[in-house]
Design a protein around this motif. Sequence first.
Motif, mmCIF file in Angstrom:
data_model
loop_
_atom_site.group_PDB
_atom_site.id
_atom_site.type_symbol
_atom_site.label_atom_id
_atom_site.label_comp_id
_atom_site.label_asym_id
_atom_site.label_seq_id
_atom_site.Cartn_x
_atom_site.Cartn_y
_atom_site.Cartn_z
ATOM 1 N N MET A 1 0.841 -1.272 0.107
ATOM 2 C CA MET A 1 -0.004 -0.167 0.114
ATOM 3 C C MET A 1 0.921 1.249 -0.151
ATOM 4 O O MET A 1 1.881 1.478 0.533
ATOM 5 C CB MET A 1 -0.692 -0.014 1.342
ATOM 6 N N GLU A 2 0.329 2.142 -0.888
ATOM 7 C CA GLU A 2 1.333 3.657 -0.882
ATOM 8 C C GLU A 2 1.327 4.148 0.469
ATOM 9 O O GLU A 2 0.015 4.499 1.173
ATOM 10 C CB GLU A 2 0.898 4.167 -2.055
ATOM 11 N N MET A 3 2.326 4.975 0.703
ATOM 12 C CA MET A 3 2.564 5.778 1.849
ATOM 13 C C MET A 3 1.749 7.030 1.471
ATOM 14 O O MET A 3 1.940 7.702 0.447
ATOM 15 C CB MET A 3 3.813 5.935 2.084
ATOM 16 N N LYS A 4 1.182 7.418 2.680
ATOM 17 C CA LYS A 4 0.535 8.905 2.576
ATOM 18 C C LYS A 4 1.200 9.808 3.412
ATOM 19 O O LYS A 4 1.298 9.844 4.447
ATOM 20 C CB LYS A 4 -1.103 8.621 3.164
ATOM 21 N N VAL A 5 1.626 10.886 2.719
ATOM 22 C CA VAL A 5 2.696 11.821 3.291
ATOM 23 C C VAL A 5 1.936 12.969 3.243
ATOM 24 O O VAL A 5 1.488 13.660 2.214
ATOM 25 C CB VAL A 5 3.836 11.992 2.535
ATOM 26 N N LEU A 6 1.892 13.830 4.572
ATOM 27 C CA LEU A 6 1.709 15.234 4.760
ATOM 28 C C LEU A 6 2.697 16.122 4.842
ATOM 29 O O LEU A 6 3.462 15.713 5.818
ATOM 30 C CB LEU A 6 0.492 15.393 5.815
ATOM 31 N N ILE A 7 2.960 16.996 4.167
ATOM 32 C CA ILE A 7 4.165 18.116 4.478
ATOM 33 C C ILE A 7 3.572 19.347 4.772
ATOM 34 O O ILE A 7 2.662 19.924 4.086
ATOM 35 C CB ILE A 7 4.988 18.223 3.305
ATOM 36 N N VAL A 8 3.893 19.787 6.034
ATOM 37 C CA VAL A 8 3.502 20.784 6.525
ATOM 38 C C VAL A 8 4.474 22.144 6.415
ATOM 39 O O VAL A 8 5.671 21.768 6.998
ATOM 40 C CB VAL A 8 2.739 20.884 8.151
ATOM 41 N N LEU A 9 4.257 23.079 5.511
ATOM 42 C CA LEU A 9 5.232 24.176 5.310
ATOM 43 C C LEU A 9 4.973 25.284 5.972
ATOM 44 O O LEU A 9 3.953 26.041 5.819
ATOM 45 C CB LEU A 9 5.679 24.293 3.943
ATOM 46 N N ALA A 10 5.967 25.976 6.730
ATOM 47 C CA ALA A 10 5.842 27.221 7.388
ATOM 48 C C ALA A 10 6.923 28.142 6.694
ATOM 49 O O ALA A 10 7.767 28.236 7.864
ATOM 50 C CB ALA A 10 5.760 26.889 8.865
ATOM 51 N N HIS A 11 6.935 28.860 5.767
ATOM 52 C CA HIS A 11 7.720 29.863 5.552
ATOM 53 C C HIS A 11 7.099 31.001 4.716
ATOM 54 O O HIS A 11 6.215 30.629 3.582
ATOM 55 C CB HIS A 11 8.819 29.234 4.714
ATOM 56 N N PRO A 12 7.366 32.094 4.958
ATOM 57 C CA PRO A 12 6.458 33.038 4.023
ATOM 58 C C PRO A 12 6.957 33.304 2.483
ATOM 59 O O PRO A 12 6.379 34.332 1.977
ATOM 60 C CB PRO A 12 6.827 34.487 4.869
ATOM 61 N N GLU A 13 8.245 32.827 2.100
ATOM 62 C CA GLU A 13 8.688 33.041 0.734
ATOM 63 C C GLU A 13 8.771 31.680 0.189
ATOM 64 O O GLU A 13 9.575 30.977 0.566
ATOM 65 C CB GLU A 13 10.234 33.582 1.003
ATOM 66 N N PRO A 14 7.944 31.624 -0.875
ATOM 67 C CA PRO A 14 7.986 30.293 -1.780
ATOM 68 C C PRO A 14 9.225 29.996 -2.145
ATOM 69 O O PRO A 14 9.817 28.868 -2.423
ATOM 70 C CB PRO A 14 7.039 30.606 -2.621
ATOM 71 N N GLN A 15 10.200 30.906 -2.678
ATOM 72 C CA GLN A 15 11.625 30.852 -3.034
ATOM 73 C C GLN A 15 12.467 30.712 -2.158
ATOM 74 O O GLN A 15 13.786 30.428 -2.415
ATOM 75 C CB GLN A 15 11.797 32.096 -3.940
ATOM 76 N N SER A 16 12.157 30.269 -0.761
ATOM 77 C CA SER A 16 13.252 30.383 0.275
ATOM 78 C C SER A 16 13.849 28.859 0.141
ATOM 79 O O SER A 16 13.126 28.190 -0.576
ATOM 80 C CB SER A 16 12.612 30.421 1.550
ATOM 81 N N PHE A 17 14.978 28.471 0.985
ATOM 82 C CA PHE A 17 15.395 27.162 1.137
ATOM 83 C C PHE A 17 14.382 26.295 1.709
ATOM 84 O O PHE A 17 14.317 24.920 1.194
ATOM 85 C CB PHE A 17 16.631 27.274 1.802
ATOM 86 N N ASN A 18 13.824 26.756 2.299
ATOM 87 C CA ASN A 18 12.609 25.931 3.018
ATOM 88 C C ASN A 18 11.310 25.616 2.056
ATOM 89 O O ASN A 18 11.033 24.324 1.934
ATOM 90 C CB ASN A 18 11.628 26.546 4.110
ATOM 91 N N GLY A 19 11.086 26.291 1.161
ATOM 92 C CA GLY A 19 10.266 26.145 0.034
ATOM 93 C C GLY A 19 10.883 25.019 -0.915
ATOM 94 O O GLY A 19 10.249 24.298 -1.250
ATOM 95 N N SER A 20 12.333 25.295 -1.062
ATOM 96 C CA SER A 20 13.076 24.158 -1.919
ATOM 97 C C SER A 20 12.768 22.890 -1.189
ATOM 98 O O SER A 20 12.786 21.927 -1.774
ATOM 99 C CB SER A 20 14.595 24.516 -2.148
ATOM 100 N N LEU A 21 13.037 22.929 0.102
ATOM 101 C CA LEU A 21 13.035 21.598 0.828
ATOM 102 C C LEU A 21 11.614 21.012 0.612
ATOM 103 O O LEU A 21 11.533 19.675 0.624
ATOM 104 C CB LEU A 21 13.169 21.913 2.404
ATOM 105 N N ALA A 22 10.599 21.859 0.740
ATOM 106 C CA ALA A 22 9.255 21.380 0.766
ATOM 107 C C ALA A 22 8.997 20.506 -0.847
ATOM 108 O O ALA A 22 8.295 19.401 -0.813
ATOM 109 C CB ALA A 22 8.298 22.197 0.934
ATOM 110 N N ARG A 23 9.430 21.366 -1.506
ATOM 111 C CA ARG A 23 9.155 20.802 -3.011
ATOM 112 C C ARG A 23 9.973 19.474 -3.372
ATOM 113 O O ARG A 23 9.653 18.660 -3.778
ATOM 114 C CB ARG A 23 9.578 21.957 -4.006
ATOM 115 N N LEU A 24 11.330 19.542 -2.811
ATOM 116 C CA LEU A 24 12.161 18.454 -2.810
ATOM 117 C C LEU A 24 11.401 17.128 -2.181
ATOM 118 O O LEU A 24 11.484 16.224 -2.879
ATOM 119 C CB LEU A 24 13.439 18.820 -2.282
ATOM 120 N N ALA A 25 10.817 17.271 -1.069
ATOM 121 C CA ALA A 25 10.463 16.197 -0.372
ATOM 122 C C ALA A 25 9.111 15.494 -1.154
ATOM 123 O O ALA A 25 8.874 14.391 -1.442
ATOM 124 C CB ALA A 25 9.903 16.873 1.092
ATOM 125 N N GLU A 26 8.161 16.676 -1.515
ATOM 126 C CA GLU A 26 7.119 16.101 -2.473
ATOM 127 C C GLU A 26 7.508 15.169 -3.570
ATOM 128 O O GLU A 26 7.162 14.357 -3.815
ATOM 129 C CB GLU A 26 6.490 17.478 -3.139
#
Lengths: 260, 260
Positions: A1-26
């Motif tokens: 069964m495929e894993m179900k993943v929820l990524i909760v992102l808390a950063h005010p700038e989509p182009q931030s490194f945190n934004g990159s990390l969220a997209r990488l994770a997805e």
Amino acid sequence: MEMKVLIVLAHPEPQSFNGSLARLAEETFVTGGAEVRISDLYSRQFEPDEHARHFSQRKNPIRFDVQTEQRFNHHQGTLPVDVTREIDDVLWADFVMLQFPLWWFGLPAILKGWMDRVFAYGALYTGSHCFQAGVCRGKRAMLSVTTGSPAEVCAHNGQEGDTQLILWPIHYALHYVGFSVLEPSLITGVRGGYAGNDAAIQDRYLDTRLLEQRLRLTNLDSIPVIPFNAESDWNDRRKLKPRAPVYSPFIRHQAKLLLS
Amino acid sequence: MEMKVLIVLAHPEPQSFNGSLARLAEETFVTGGAEVRISDLYSRQFEPDEHARHFSQRKNPIRFDVQTEQRFNHHQGTLPVDVTREIDDVLWADFVMLQFPLWWFGLPAILKGWMDRVFAYGALYTGSHCFQAGVCRGKRAMLSVTTGSPAEVCAHNGQEGDTQLILWPIHYALHYVGFSVLEPSLITGVRGGYAGNDAAIQDRYLDTRLLEQRLRLTNLDSIPVIPFNAESDWNDRRKLKPRAPVYSPFIRHQAKLLLS
């Protein structure tokens, strides 16, 4: 069964490194065959302050008590729409990753507010449904944290207050609602601590961290689970029994480092 | 010269015990001859999320970086009006008391957001103006915290995660901007942990805590200051020198309790 993943992102700038990390994770989880949902709290304009205005129904219209109204509205099916959406995502997920920069030695307010409002009494915990009997038992959670300062300054003998120790309250909250908490992904020095003012060196540094993160997320099962006390370690007044093995081995390890 | 006191209150219900504690503090300090300001974050509808929308001017209109825009707007005199008001109050005060209930092992989001936005880069700290050289040096700060659970459950061997340890990140943030941090006022059991369902016993319990709090606030000078490391304990890479006496004695004490 495929894993179900929820990524909760808390950063005010989509182009931030945190934004990159969220997209990488997805991308990494999707590539691995998982189903992924992202809760980008800033883009959702999530309101962080738990407040009477969020509740259309009230058990006590005179005096606003958070736990009372959370439980009442949960049972009435009238929790706020934004909270219900987040709760549904948490209950749906097998793995929840919180992606955030460490601000003032803690969660950005928008993510703390997510916890204050979404970890609702009655819905995600009660006095008897917590810890090993928690609503989120069987699910895993992990913090993915960035710090501006380099690693040595965030260490147990560094001036940034010992990041592992600082994460303890957040880990404890996840443990409280029943999650198995994985050791955090901590990426230090994202503000150039290693590279001085050399942007090219800093870019290479961050690119390497992204590669490492991809590898880490591809091998979730290899990430150790943070050990906490077992239910049987506590007496009926919620104190450690005299012969309980230890107060959480994780925090004991940190305590030993501090005393070393 | 009369003492200037700032009380920052973070509770959504004015009639709560936290509201009572804030009013008691105001009354006690005024009676003692102090000038008092109250920042009631909920009644001020303080917005907790640091966000691009708060900044009318931008150093970088493309990519929002919190520290960059905080510093830029501080130097331009264009910090958001609500933030400027809070900064003015902090700079005005000799003593700052944060009054809040412990929610999910930390600050309520509205108060975390007060820290995220008001402790602005450039205004309340810089890389060189922090700790003993911090903008708030010479000022005192204290947390006045309530917990729902009784004291023994909040202790180092209690199941609520060791409240003193949980306050460490918040104390460290206050230390970071230069405050002398007093040991916290911790009032446990405000949700009836001692009294079961007997409302009269619980009311007496809380009344006694209010009396104690009045006495405590009347004798601020008798409250110990939390010891942190001296500037001279750190090397130029912000690590503890090999012969530095200790990592903060406060946290060492907690570490010893955890290992006891």
